[in-house]
Design an enzyme around this catalytic site. Structure first.
Site, PDB file in Angstrom:
ATOM      1  N   ASP A   1       6.669  52.042  -0.288  1.00 50.80           N
ATOM      2  CA  ASP A   1       7.176  52.231  -1.443  1.00 50.80           C
ATOM      3  C   ASP A   1       8.451  53.238  -1.215  1.00 50.80           C
ATOM      4  OD1 ASP A   1       7.803  53.195  -4.057  1.00 50.80           O
ATOM      5  OD2 ASP A   1       5.943  52.522  -4.778  1.00 50.80           O
TER       6      ASP A   1
ATOM      7  N   THR B   1      25.036  47.124  -9.770  1.00 52.72           N
ATOM      8  CA  THR B   1      25.377  45.775 -10.435  1.00 52.72           C
ATOM      9  C   THR B   1      26.611  46.056 -11.428  1.00 52.72           C
ATOM     10  OG1 THR B   1      24.390  44.483 -12.263  1.00 52.72           O
ATOM     11  CG2 THR B   1      23.299  46.570 -11.848  1.00 52.72           C
ATOM     12  N   ASP B   2      27.189  44.980 -11.819  1.00 52.71           N
ATOM     13  CA  ASP B   2      28.273  45.186 -12.693  1.00 52.71           C
ATOM     14  C   ASP B   2      27.491  45.440 -14.359  1.00 52.71           C
ATOM     15  OD1 ASP B   2      27.179  42.463 -13.311  1.00 52.71           O
ATOM     16  OD2 ASP B   2      28.983  41.606 -13.139  1.00 52.71           O
ATOM     17  N   GLU B   3      26.389  45.119 -14.300  1.00 51.41           N
ATOM     18  CA  GLU B   3      25.683  45.196 -15.807  1.00 51.41           C
ATOM     19  C   GLU B   3      25.796  46.754 -16.131  1.00 51.41           C
ATOM     20  OE1 GLU B   3      22.321  42.882 -16.219  1.00 51.41           O
ATOM     21  OE2 GLU B   3      22.551  41.681 -14.415  1.00 51.41           O
TER      22      GLU B   3
ATOM     23  N   TYR C   1      16.977  47.388 -17.445  1.00 50.98           N
ATOM     24  CA  TYR C   1      17.469  47.416 -16.141  1.00 50.98           C
ATOM     25  C   TYR C   1      18.614  47.857 -15.843  1.00 50.98           C
ATOM     26  CZ  TYR C   1      19.427  44.973 -12.318  1.00 50.98           C
ATOM     27  OH  TYR C   1      20.503  44.724 -10.910  1.00 50.98           O
TER      28      TYR C   1
ATOM     29  N   LYS D   1      19.850  51.381 -13.562  1.00 45.41           N
ATOM     30  CA  LYS D   1      20.738  51.197 -12.494  1.00 45.41           C
ATOM     31  C   LYS D   1      21.762  52.115 -12.680  1.00 45.41           C
ATOM     32  CE  LYS D   1      20.899  48.881  -9.303  1.00 45.41           C
ATOM     33  NZ  LYS D   1      19.937  48.890  -8.163  1.00 45.41           N
TER      34      LYS D   1
ATOM     35  N   ASN E   1      24.668  37.223  -8.256  1.00 48.72           N
ATOM     36  CA  ASN E   1      24.609  36.781  -6.969  1.00 48.72           C
ATOM     37  C   ASN E   1      23.889  35.311  -7.241  1.00 48.72           C
ATOM     38  OD1 ASN E   1      24.415  38.846  -4.092  1.00 48.72           O
ATOM     39  ND2 ASN E   1      25.716  39.190  -6.255  1.00 48.72           N
TER      40      ASN E   1
ATOM     41  N   PRO F   1      15.700  26.019 -19.886  1.00 45.97           N
ATOM     42  CA  PRO F   1      15.751  26.757 -21.203  1.00 45.97           C
ATOM     43  C   PRO F   1      17.178  27.451 -21.178  1.00 45.97           C
ATOM     44  CG  PRO F   1      14.437  27.744 -19.424  1.00 45.97           C
ATOM     45  CD  PRO F   1      14.650  26.579 -18.975  1.00 45.97           C
ATOM     46  N   VAL F   2      18.116  27.264 -21.994  1.00 45.22           N
ATOM     47  CA  VAL F   2      19.309  27.822 -22.091  1.00 45.22           C
ATOM     48  C   VAL F   2      19.346  28.817 -23.411  1.00 45.22           C
ATOM     49  CG1 VAL F   2      22.124  27.732 -22.628  1.00 45.22           C
ATOM     50  CG2 VAL F   2      20.667  25.977 -20.979  1.00 45.22           C
TER      51      VAL F   2
ATOM     52  N   ARG G   1      29.032  34.558 -16.802  1.00 52.27           N
ATOM     53  CA  ARG G   1      28.639  35.346 -15.806  1.00 52.27           C
ATOM     54  C   ARG G   1      29.640  35.168 -14.726  1.00 52.27           C
ATOM     55  NH1 ARG G   1      26.343  37.627 -19.195  1.00 52.27           N
ATOM     56  NH2 ARG G   1      24.119  38.071 -19.575  1.00 52.27           N
TER      57      ARG G   1
ATOM     58  N   HIS H   1      21.331  40.510 -25.511  1.00 46.28           N
ATOM     59  CA  HIS H   1      22.026  39.786 -24.496  1.00 46.28           C
ATOM     60  C   HIS H   1      23.502  39.920 -24.155  1.00 46.28           C
ATOM     61  CE1 HIS H   1      22.294  35.356 -22.688  1.00 46.28           C
ATOM     62  NE2 HIS H   1      22.484  36.232 -21.697  1.00 46.28           N
TER      63      HIS H   1
HETATM   64  P1  NAD Z   1      14.872  41.360  -5.800  1.00 49.44           P
HETATM   65  O1  NAD Z   1      14.000  41.579  -6.903  1.00 49.44           O
HETATM   66  O2  NAD Z   1      15.052  39.718  -5.330  1.00 49.44           O
HETATM   67  O3  NAD Z   1      14.299  42.152  -4.494  1.00 49.44           O
HETATM   68  C1  NAD Z   1      14.095  43.567  -4.569  1.00 49.44           C
HETATM   69  C2  NAD Z   1      13.145  44.007  -3.438  1.00 49.44           C
HETATM   70  O4  NAD Z   1      13.131  45.282  -3.517  1.00 49.44           O
HETATM   71  C3  NAD Z   1      11.798  43.068  -3.294  1.00 49.44           C
HETATM   72  O5  NAD Z   1      11.775  42.687  -1.932  1.00 49.44           O
HETATM   73  C4  NAD Z   1      10.945  44.231  -3.749  1.00 49.44           C
HETATM   74  O6  NAD Z   1       9.671  44.099  -3.025  1.00 49.44           O
HETATM   75  C5  NAD Z   1      11.701  45.540  -3.174  1.00 49.44           C
HETATM   76  N1  NAD Z   1      10.928  46.700  -4.051  1.00 49.44           N
HETATM   77  C6  NAD Z   1      10.772  46.608  -5.460  1.00 49.44           C
HETATM   78  N2  NAD Z   1      10.354  47.959  -5.679  1.00 49.44           N
HETATM   79  C7  NAD Z   1      10.214  48.639  -4.617  1.00 49.44           C
HETATM   80  C8  NAD Z   1       9.669  49.808  -4.370  1.00 49.44           C
HETATM   81  N3  NAD Z   1       9.537  50.841  -5.107  1.00 49.44           N
HETATM   82  N4  NAD Z   1       9.760  50.307  -2.826  1.00 49.44           N
HETATM   83  C9  NAD Z   1      10.090  49.367  -1.926  1.00 49.44           C
HETATM   84  N5  NAD Z   1      10.460  48.124  -2.342  1.00 49.44           N
HETATM   85  C10 NAD Z   1      10.715  47.761  -3.424  1.00 49.44           C
HETATM   86  O7  NAD Z   1      16.311  41.979  -6.196  1.00 49.44           O
HETATM   87  P2  NAD Z   1      17.943  41.164  -5.646  1.00 49.44           P
HETATM   88  O8  NAD Z   1      18.455  40.281  -6.508  1.00 49.44           O
HETATM   89  O9  NAD Z   1      17.727  41.012  -4.169  1.00 49.44           O
HETATM   90  O10 NAD Z   1      18.500  42.540  -5.876  1.00 49.44           O
HETATM   91  C11 NAD Z   1      18.793  43.629  -4.704  1.00 49.44           C
HETATM   92  C12 NAD Z   1      19.662  44.713  -5.399  1.00 49.44           C
HETATM   93  O11 NAD Z   1      21.175  44.364  -5.525  1.00 49.44           O
HETATM   94  C13 NAD Z   1      19.086  45.301  -6.426  1.00 49.44           C
HETATM   95  O12 NAD Z   1      19.158  47.002  -6.417  1.00 49.44           O
HETATM   96  C14 NAD Z   1      19.904  44.932  -7.792  1.00 49.44           C
HETATM   97  O13 NAD Z   1      20.055  45.742  -8.525  1.00 49.44           O
HETATM   98  C15 NAD Z   1      21.251  44.734  -7.040  1.00 49.44           C
HETATM   99  N6  NAD Z   1      22.154  43.577  -7.558  1.00 49.44           N
HETATM  100  C16 NAD Z   1      21.646  42.443  -7.608  1.00 49.44           C
HETATM  101  C17 NAD Z   1      22.587  41.238  -8.106  1.00 49.44           C
HETATM  102  C18 NAD Z   1      21.984  39.973  -8.330  1.00 49.44           C
HETATM  103  O14 NAD Z   1      22.623  38.909  -8.816  1.00 49.44           O
HETATM  104  N7  NAD Z   1      20.680  39.642  -8.099  1.00 49.44           N
HETATM  105  C19 NAD Z   1      23.643  41.621  -8.409  1.00 49.44           C
HETATM  106  C20 NAD Z   1      24.120  42.941  -8.301  1.00 49.44           C
HETATM  107  C21 NAD Z   1      23.357  43.731  -7.670  1.00 49.44           C
HETATM  108  P1  TYD Z   2      20.020  35.896 -15.047  1.00 52.29           P
HETATM  109  O1  TYD Z   2      19.952  35.156 -13.756  1.00 52.29           O
HETATM  110  O2  TYD Z   2      18.552  36.664 -15.548  1.00 52.29           O
HETATM  111  O3  TYD Z   2      21.060  37.065 -14.544  1.00 52.29           O
HETATM  112  P2  TYD Z   2      21.590  38.317 -15.397  1.00 52.29           P
HETATM  113  O4  TYD Z   2      20.708  38.562 -16.713  1.00 52.29           O
HETATM  114  O5  TYD Z   2      21.104  39.569 -14.718  1.00 52.29           O
HETATM  115  O6  TYD Z   2      22.968  38.178 -15.683  1.00 52.29           O
HETATM  116  O7  TYD Z   2      20.717  35.298 -16.284  1.00 52.29           O
HETATM  117  C1  TYD Z   2      22.165  34.671 -15.844  1.00 52.29           C
HETATM  118  C2  TYD Z   2      22.674  34.209 -17.086  1.00 52.29           C
HETATM  119  O8  TYD Z   2      21.715  33.068 -17.612  1.00 52.29           O
HETATM  120  C3  TYD Z   2      22.259  35.212 -18.342  1.00 52.29           C
HETATM  121  O9  TYD Z   2      23.354  35.158 -19.426  1.00 52.29           O
HETATM  122  C4  TYD Z   2      21.000  34.890 -19.009  1.00 52.29           C
HETATM  123  C5  TYD Z   2      20.868  33.476 -18.995  1.00 52.29           C
HETATM  124  N1  TYD Z   2      19.589  32.714 -18.683  1.00 52.29           N
HETATM  125  C6  TYD Z   2      19.396  31.620 -19.561  1.00 52.29           C
HETATM  126  O10 TYD Z   2      20.266  31.142 -20.223  1.00 52.29           O
HETATM  127  N2  TYD Z   2      18.125  31.219 -19.270  1.00 52.29           N
HETATM  128  C7  TYD Z   2      17.357  31.335 -18.506  1.00 52.29           C
HETATM  129  O11 TYD Z   2      16.191  30.926 -18.322  1.00 52.29           O
HETATM  130  C8  TYD Z   2      17.609  32.413 -17.827  1.00 52.29           C
HETATM  131  C9  TYD Z   2      16.573  33.159 -16.505  1.00 52.29           C
HETATM  132  C10 TYD Z   2      18.672  33.138 -17.937  1.00 52.29           C
END
Ligand code: NAD
Ligand code: TYD
Length: 362
Positions: free
Chosen positions: A70, A143-145, A169, A173, A199, A224-225, A233, A304
């Site tokens: 962890d 993240t951009d969020e 979330y 961040k 991503n 489910p939309v 996005r 949302h």
């Molecule tokens: P993910 O949820 O797929 O993976 C997260 C990983 O972190 C997992 O392997 C989990 O086991 C590990 N983890 C969680 N809590 C932990 C802890 N306490 N100690 C050690 N490991 C731990 O996430 P992701 O989509 O790969 O995102 C990775 C990073 O990129 C995140 O910081 C996220 O905020 C950022 N990010 C994601 C996206 C996206 O579109 N997915 C976009 C921009 C930024």
């Molecule tokens: P998501 O992949 O959860 O990424 P984020 O919320 O971090 O942008 O969702 C991408 C977009 O898709 C978001 O506008 C929410 C929408 N969404 C749906 O419409 N249906 C779904 O079942 C999920 C998971 C997301």
């Protein structure tokens, strides 16, 4: 070992937190292929989103070590930094799903805020005792969020856009970003922050939009939309995110933030239509054809965000990074990957996952 890919480059010893998750695993593959002489230690707690099989093809490589643990465990982090003589920390570990943060925000504060703080403190102590502190880097993946939600005609987020997170979330961040920023300004620690758009690609956990739609199409389940499907996005292929982080680790200026995006804004409903078209074309025996017949509008996500869009001018002009993949090409590759890796995603549809799914989509 001399790194043949970049003769003048100084090798790095990395710790990659969250390296068994979606982006972290793609990054570990990228780094091990690009810099085979570097040491890579993966620290991952293997939560529901972590999956050791994401790194299966790298198992047994002498330069890669996997540690289950962890990021909040200070004793473990200290020990790894010291014994492995780490100079570069790339921090992906996080709770990453907005819908889960609505159901249970506590884990997001713990990992994303307290975990990041733990890493910062451990790295600061380690860096202060370093022989070559200038070579050290603490790279925080965000993240951009954190910038909140845009109206349809607003300009895209740049690095000066004020933070306005709307979900637990994105708020967690944002908190971690502020801590990282403070460690540069207060202590001079060589931190870097990247804020990236959505991503997609291989090893994407099934709960997120694109894998969820791919898997439900293959299983003949409703798609489910949320709401009216008009949310936007800005999609980036995960390999491009990895190359951007690589660029920033090597050439970014400590203390700076870089936005990463692909200039690929798509409405959710249009994205789902594109996935349906690709599946109609590429999957030989779909349970429901055309897949569009499965599209179902469901109750909207609370709070949302309407639109995200990234202005990536800074990383392009200052560091020379541009994405290599188009959204059409990247989606095709991704659909093909999910079609040919059912053995990867089937086990992830566990009882825990089904319970989560019922809670969100009931
Ligand atoms: P993910 O949820 O797929 O993976 C997260 C990983 O972190 C997992 O392997 C989990 O086991 C590990 N983890 C969680 N809590 C932990 C802890 N306490 N100690 C050690 N490991 C731990 O996430 P992701 O989509 O790969 O995102 C990775 C990073 O990129 C995140 O910081 C996220 O905020 C950022 N990010 C994601 C996206 C996206 O579109 N997915 C976009 C921009 C930024
Ligand atoms: P998501 O992949 O959860 O990424 P984020 O919320 O971090 O942008 O969702 C991408 C977009 O898709 C978001 O506008 C929410 C929408 N969404 C749906 O419409 N249906 C779904 O079942 C999920 C998971 C997301």
């Amino acid at each position: 070992m001399v790194d043949q890919t970049m003769p003048t480059r100084v090798p790095r010893k990395l710790i990659v937190t969250g390296g068994a998750g979606f982006i972290g695993a793609n990054f570990v593959h990228h780094w091990c292929q690009t810099y085979p002489g570097d040491r890579v230690v993966v620290l991952d707690a293997l939560t529901y989103a972590g999956n050791r099989s994401n790194l299966a093809s790298l198992e047994g490589k002498a330069n890669l070590r996997f540690v289950e643990g962890d990021i909040c465990d200070r004793v473990l982090v200290d020990e790894l930094l010291q014994t492995e003589a780490i100079d570069t920390l790339v921090h992906f570990a996080a709770e990453s799903h907005v819908d889960r943060s609505i159901l249970g925000p506590a884990a997001f504060v713990q990992t994303n805020v307290v975990g990041t703080f733990t890493l910062l403190e451990a790295f600061r102590q380690h860096w202060l005792g370093a022989d070559q502190p200038d070579h050290y880097r603490f790279h925080h993946v965000s993240t951009d969020e954190v910038y909140g939600s845009l109206e349809m005609d607003d300009p895209a987020f740049n690095e000066k856009t004020p933070y306005a997170p709307n979900s637990p979330y994105s708020a967690s961040k944002a908190g971690s970003d502020h801590l990282v920023r403070a460690y540069f300004h207060t202590y001079g620690m060589p931190t870097l922050i990247t804020n990236c758009s959505n991503n997609y690609g291989p090893y994407h956990f099934p709960e997120k939009l694109i894998p969820l739609m791919c898997i439900n199409i293959l299983m003949g389940k409703p798609l489910p939309v949320y709401g009216d499907g008009q949310n936007v996005r800005d999609w980036l292929y995960v390999g491009d995110h990895c190359s951007a982080i690589d660029t920033v680790v090597h050439r970014g200026t400590p203390g700076e933030t870089y936005n990463i995006g692909g200039n690929n804004e798509v409405k959710n409903i249009d994205l789902v239509q594109m996935l349906c078209e690709l599946m109609n074309e590429l999957a030989p025996d779909l349970p429901v054809r055309p897949a569009q017949n499965l599209i179902t509008f469901v109750k909207d996500r609370p709070g949302h965000d309407r639109r995200y869009a990234i202005d990536a001018t800074k990383i392009r002009t200052e560091l020379g990074w541009t994405p290599a993949e188009t959204v059409e090409g990247g989606l095709r590759r991704t659909v093909e990957w999910f079609l040919h890796h059912q053995e990867w995603w089937q086990p992830l549809l566990s009882e825990e996952y089904q319970a989560y799914y019922r809670q969100v989509y009931a």
